[in-house]
Design a protein around this motif. Structure first.
Motif, PDB file in Angstrom:
ATOM      1  N   THR A   1       0.835  -1.205   0.000  1.00 27.03           N
ATOM      2  CA  THR A   1       0.000   0.000   0.000  1.00 27.03           C
ATOM      3  C   THR A   1       0.874   1.261   0.000  1.00 27.03           C
TER       4      THR A   1
ATOM      5  N   THR B   1      -6.800 -15.576  -6.407  1.00 26.78           N
ATOM      6  CA  THR B   1      -6.433 -14.575  -5.400  1.00 26.78           C
ATOM      7  C   THR B   1      -6.216 -15.143  -4.002  1.00 26.78           C
TER       8      THR B   1
ATOM      9  N   GLY C   1      -6.796  -3.479   3.047  1.00 25.36           N
ATOM     10  CA  GLY C   1      -5.998  -4.479   3.745  1.00 25.36           C
ATOM     11  C   GLY C   1      -6.778  -5.617   4.350  1.00 25.36           C
ATOM     12  N   GLU C   2      -8.042  -5.400   4.655  1.00 24.68           N
ATOM     13  CA  GLU C   2      -8.839  -6.443   5.310  1.00 24.68           C
ATOM     14  C   GLU C   2     -10.302  -6.047   5.168  1.00 24.68           C
TER      15      GLU C   2
ATOM     16  N   ARG D   1      -9.751 -14.810   3.424  1.00 24.55           N
ATOM     17  CA  ARG D   1      -8.896 -15.795   2.765  1.00 24.55           C
ATOM     18  C   ARG D   1      -9.517 -17.188   2.852  1.00 24.55           C
TER      19      ARG D   1
ATOM     20  N   GLN E   1      -4.104  -6.715  -3.552  1.00 27.38           N
ATOM     21  CA  GLN E   1      -3.090  -7.566  -2.928  1.00 27.38           C
ATOM     22  C   GLN E   1      -1.692  -7.120  -3.357  1.00 27.38           C
ATOM     23  N   THR E   2      -0.705  -7.563  -2.617  1.00 25.94           N
ATOM     24  CA  THR E   2       0.684  -7.314  -3.009  1.00 25.94           C
ATOM     25  C   THR E   2       0.881  -7.746  -4.461  1.00 25.94           C
ATOM     26  N   GLU E   3       0.298  -8.870  -4.808  1.00 22.66           N
ATOM     27  CA  GLU E   3       0.491  -9.448  -6.137  1.00 22.66           C
ATOM     28  C   GLU E   3      -0.207  -8.660  -7.239  1.00 22.66           C
TER      29      GLU E   3
ATOM     30  N   ASN F   1      -4.964 -12.672   8.371  1.00 23.26           N
ATOM     31  CA  ASN F   1      -4.881 -11.241   8.148  1.00 23.26           C
ATOM     32  C   ASN F   1      -5.026 -10.566   9.515  1.00 23.26           C
TER      33      ASN F   1
END
Ligand code: WTA
Length: 637
Positions: A301, A489, A377-378, A506, A405-407, A512
Motif C-alpha cells: 500500500t 487470489t 488491507g482487510e 482468505r 493484494q501485493t500481487e 490477516n
C-alpha cells in the motif's frame, strides 16, 4: 496536470468498463500514452497464464522516476510532493517540493552508484517512515537497481531470509526509528541479520534517533557522509537509467500458505501505469489535493499509494512517521487539520482501534478538509464503516473500500469516490480493465448474481505479479495452477444481487492480522523452533480490533513448570523468528491435535474451537482420535 483516463461519472465508468473488456489493448494503450516513455512500446500485451508469461508494453523504454519527478518540474516544481510529519508533534515537519525531491533523489542515486550499486542489483531498504525512505526507493528506481523494502517490524531472522533469497548485496537503513513512545534499534537488527549474510557489501546508515550503533569498517557508511562526498564531486545530476518496460522495479516479500515468504516481482512499465491509473480513479484525485495514506512504505500500500501512484500523478503525498494513538488517539485528526488533508486512506484495524477511544479525540478537530475516505488491507465490518462515515466523514465523504493484494500491485475492486455507489463492507465493482470471476471448488465459473465462490481474475492487467523472485514455478503453482487459465487470489467472495463484490476473507491458510498477511505455516515453523515444543497448529479467530487474532495449539513435552511463562516464551520465540506482528495472541497446550488417518490436521475443527464454538464442530468421525477434541475444548484459553 490533467488525467485523461479519469472516469468522472457512472456513464463514463460503464463505457470505460465496456471498452476495457472489448478492446483491452486499446484501452491500456490510451492510458499508457499519457506517460513519458523514452521509447514507445512495440506490443501492448502478450500473455498466457500457463507459464505464466505476461508482458505489458513490450519493447517500451522508460524510467518511472522521470514520470514521478522530472515531468512535473516545469509545471509543479514548486508544489509540495511530500509532506513529512514526524513522530513527535513538537518536532519540525518537512515539505519537499517536486524540485527538492528530484534533487534529493538524484543525490542519493549518485551515492548508490558511488558505493558500487548497478542496474539490476538488489538493494534492501529497512528504515522507519522518514522521507529518506521514499528517497532511497526512488533513487534505486533512478539507476535501475531493484529495491526490496522490508517493514521495520520484521526480525533479524526474517531480514536474513529475505536478503539471502534476493541475494541483496546492499542495505540502506537508519540508526533507529521512532514509533510512538518506542525507539526501535534498526541498525542493530540489521547487524544481527548480517551475521548470516556475509555477501552484503555495503550498509548505508541514515541518522535519525542517534542511538549508539556499531559501524563495521569497510562495510558500513553514514548516509550524511556519502551525500557530502557526492556534493563535492560537482555534478548533482543523475540521468535516469533507461529501463525496459518489463525490467523488474522491485521485489516485495509477502506470506503465502506454505513455506517462507515469497518475493513478489513487479516491473517498471505496467506497475507505473496501473498504480497511477488506479490512484487517480479510485480517490478521484484533483490537482492540489493533499493525500494521506497511513500505511507503512514497507507494505505494498505504501509503495503504490504513498510513493509511486501519487508522485506519478503529481500529487501531494503525506508521510507520517508515527502511530495513530500517540501522543493521543487524536493524532490522525490533528494531522488532517494541520495540513488540510483531503484524502485519508487507512486500514480497518486503525479505525477500530480509534473507535475504541470514543468520539472525544475526534470531536476536538474540525476535519472539514476531508473529501474522500478509503480503507484497505482487510474486510471492514459494518460497525467500523458507519463510524468512519459518520464521525470522520461527517456523512459527506464517500468511502472507498479498496480490495487488492501485493500481487496485484494496485486496487482491483473498489467503488470510485463519488462516481460509483458505495455499500458498507463491500468493495463493490471492479475498476475498468479488471475482469473478476467467481469459481466453485472445481473451477467452474459461477454465472449471474447472488453467488459465492473463490475470487479469480481471468484477464491480465498491467500490474499483475510477473514472477516470484528466483522461483518462477512457485509463482505458477501458487497463483495460476489451482484454476488453470486464471489468476487465483486466495480470497473468498460474494457477488450480491446487484452485482457488487464483497470479499469474505482468505480461503487458504493465510491470516490477516491488523491488515498484515501472515501464513499459519510460518508461525507454526517459528513455534516449533522453541525448545520443548513437539508440534503446533495455528488458526485465526475473530478479534475486535485486529480483525483476526492468532490462536496457537501447542503440544509441549510436559516438563514446563510455569505454563503462563512458557506461553510467553513461545510468543517471544515467534517475535524473534518472524517479528512482533506474528506473535500469537493465545497459546493453548494440548495433548494432541485433531488429525485424520492420513495425518492431516483438521484446522476446521480448531478454528471453530478458537471461535468459541463447542457444539457444531462438524463431522469428527474421520479423526484418528476423536477424544482429543474433547480435551482441546476443555482447555480452551
Ligand atoms: C485482504 C494489501 C477485504 C485480502 C493491499 C487480500 C481485503 C489480502 C481488502 C492482501 C478489502 C485487502 N476487503 N479484504 N478491501 N483489501 N484485503 O497483500 O484477503 O497485504 O488477499 O495487500 O488482504 O493483503 P496484502
Amino acid at each position: 496536470m490533467s488525467y485523461p483516463f479519469q472516469v468522472r461519472t457512472r456513464e463514463e465508468y460503464d463505457a470505460a468498463y465496456k471498452k476495457s473488456v472489448e478492446d483491452p489493448e486499446g484501452f491500456w494503450a490510451d492510458v499508457a500514452d499519457t506517460f513519458v516513455w523514452k521509447k514507445r512500446w512495440d506490443k501492448t500485451l502478450e500473455w498466457n497464464f500457463t507459464g505464466p508469461d505476461v508482458k505489458w508494453f513490450a519493447g517500451g523504454k522508460l524510467n518511472i522516476t522521470e514520470n514521478c519527478l522530472d515531468r512535473h518540474l516545469a509545471t509543479r516544481g514548486n508544489e509540495p510532493a511530500i509532506i513529512w510529519e514526524p513522530n513527535d508533534p513538537e518536532e519540525h515537519h518537512h515539505i519537499f517540493t517536486y524540485k527538492a525531491l528530484h534533487h534529493k533523489v538524484m543525490q542519493f542515486a549518485n551515492v548508490l552508484k558511488n558505493n558500487g550499486v548497478k542496474k539490476g542489483d538488489r538493494v534492501c531498504i529497512y528504515m522507519g517512515m522518514v522521507p529518506e525512505l521514499a528517497i532511497a526507493v526512488l533513487a534505486c528506481a533512478r539507476i535501475g537497481a531493484i529495491h526490496s523494502v522490508i517493514f521495520g517490524g520484521f526480525s533479524a531472522q526474517s531480514i536474513a531470509d529475505r536478503l539471502q533469497d534476493a541475494q541483496a548485496e546492499y542495505v540502506v537503513t537508519c540508526d533507529g526509528a521512532y514509533r510512538g513512545n518506542k525507539d526501535i534499534p534498526l541498525k542493530s537488527v540489521i547487524d544481527d541479520a548480517l551475521v548470516q549474510c556475509r555477501f552484503v557489501k555495503r550498509v548505508v546508515v541514515l541518522t535519525r534517533t542517534r542511538i549508539p550503533v556499531s559501524m563495521l569498517k569497510g562495510r558500513d557508511v553514514w548516509w550524511e557522509d556519502e551525500i557530502k562526498k557526492v556534493e563535492t564531486m560537482g555534478n548533482p545530476d543523475c540521468p535516469a537509467e533507461e529501463m525496459d518496460a518489463e525490467d523488474p522495479l522491485f521485489i516485495l516479500y509477502t506470506s503465502g500458505s506454505t513455506g517462507k515468504p515469497k518475493g513478489v516481482v513487479h516491473t517498471c512499465g505496467g506497475y507505473m501505469v496501473y498504480t497511477t491509473y488506479s490512484f487517480v480513479n479510485v480517490f478521484q484525485y484533483k490537482p492540489d489535493d493533499i493525500h494521506f495514506c497511513t500505511a507503512d512504505i514497507g507494505w505494498i500500500t505504501g509503495h503504490s499509494y504513498i510513493v509511486y501512484g501519487p508522485l506519478c500523478a503529481g500529487a501531494t503525498s503525506l508521510i507520517f512517521e508515527g502511530v495513530p494513538t500517540w501522543p493521543d488517539a487524536g493524532r490522525f485528526w490533528s494531522i488532517v487539520d494541520k495540513y488540510k488533508v483531503n484524502i485519508l486512506y487507512t486500514a480497518p484495524t486503525a479505525i477500530r482501534s480509534l473507535m475504541s477511544f470514543g468520539t472525544g479525540p475526534v470531536n476536538a478537530h474540525s476535519l472539514e478538509s476531508l473529501r474522500v475516505l478509503g480503507t484497505v488491507g482487510e474486510p471492514i465490518n459494518e460497525e467500523a464503516w458507519h463510524w468512519y462515515d459518520e464521525h470522520i466523514g461527517k456523512g459527506r465523504c464517500p468511502i472507498v473500500d479498496t480490495w487488492w493484494q501485493t500481487e496485484t500491485g494496485g486496487t482491483m475492486i473498489s467503488n470510485l469516490a463519488g462516481v460509483t455507489p458505495s455499500k458498507p463492507s463491500y468493495a463493490t465493482l471492479p475498476l475498468p480493465g479488471i475482469q473478476p470471476v467467481l469459481v466453485d471448488e472445481q473451477g467452474n465459473e459461477l454465472q449471474g448474481n447472488g453467488v459465492t465462490g473463490n475470487l479469480c481474475i481471468k484477464f491480465p492487467w498491467p500490474s499483475i505479479i510477473r514472477t516470484t523472485w528466483g522461483d518462477h514455478e512457485r509463482c505458477r503453482t501458487n497463483y495460476f495452477a489451482t484454476y488453470p487459465g486464471m489468476y487465483f487470489t486466495g480470497d473468498g467472495c460474494l457477488r450480491d444481487e446487484e452485482g457488487f463484490y464483497r470479499i469474505t476473507g482468505r480461503v487458504d491458510d493465510v491470516l490477516n492480522v491488523s491488515g498484515h498477511r501472515i501464513g499459519t505455516a510460518e508461525v507454526e515453523n517459528a513455534i516449533n523452533m522453541h525448545a520443548g515444543v513437539i508440534e503446533s497448529a495455528v488458526v485465526g479467530y475473530p478479534h475486535d480490533i485486529k480483525g483476526q487474532g492468532i490462536y496457537a495449539y501447542v503440544i509441549y513435552d510436559g516438563t514446563h513448570h510455569d505454563p503462563a511463562l512458557t506461553r510467553q516464551d513461545i510468543a517471544q520465540t515467534v517475535g524473534r523468528i518472524i517479528g512482533p506482528i506474528a506473535r500469537p495472541d493465545k497459546v493453548q497446550f494440548v495433548p494432541g491435535l485433531p488429525k485424520t488417518r492420513s495425518g492431516k490436521i483438521m484446522r476446521r475443527i480448531l478454528r471453530k474451537i478458537a471461535e468459541g464454538e463447542t457444539e457444531n464442530l462438524g463431522d469428527t468421525s474421520t479423526l484418528l482420535d476423536p477424544g482429543v477434541v474433547e480435551e482441546i475444548k476443555k482447555g480452551k484459553v
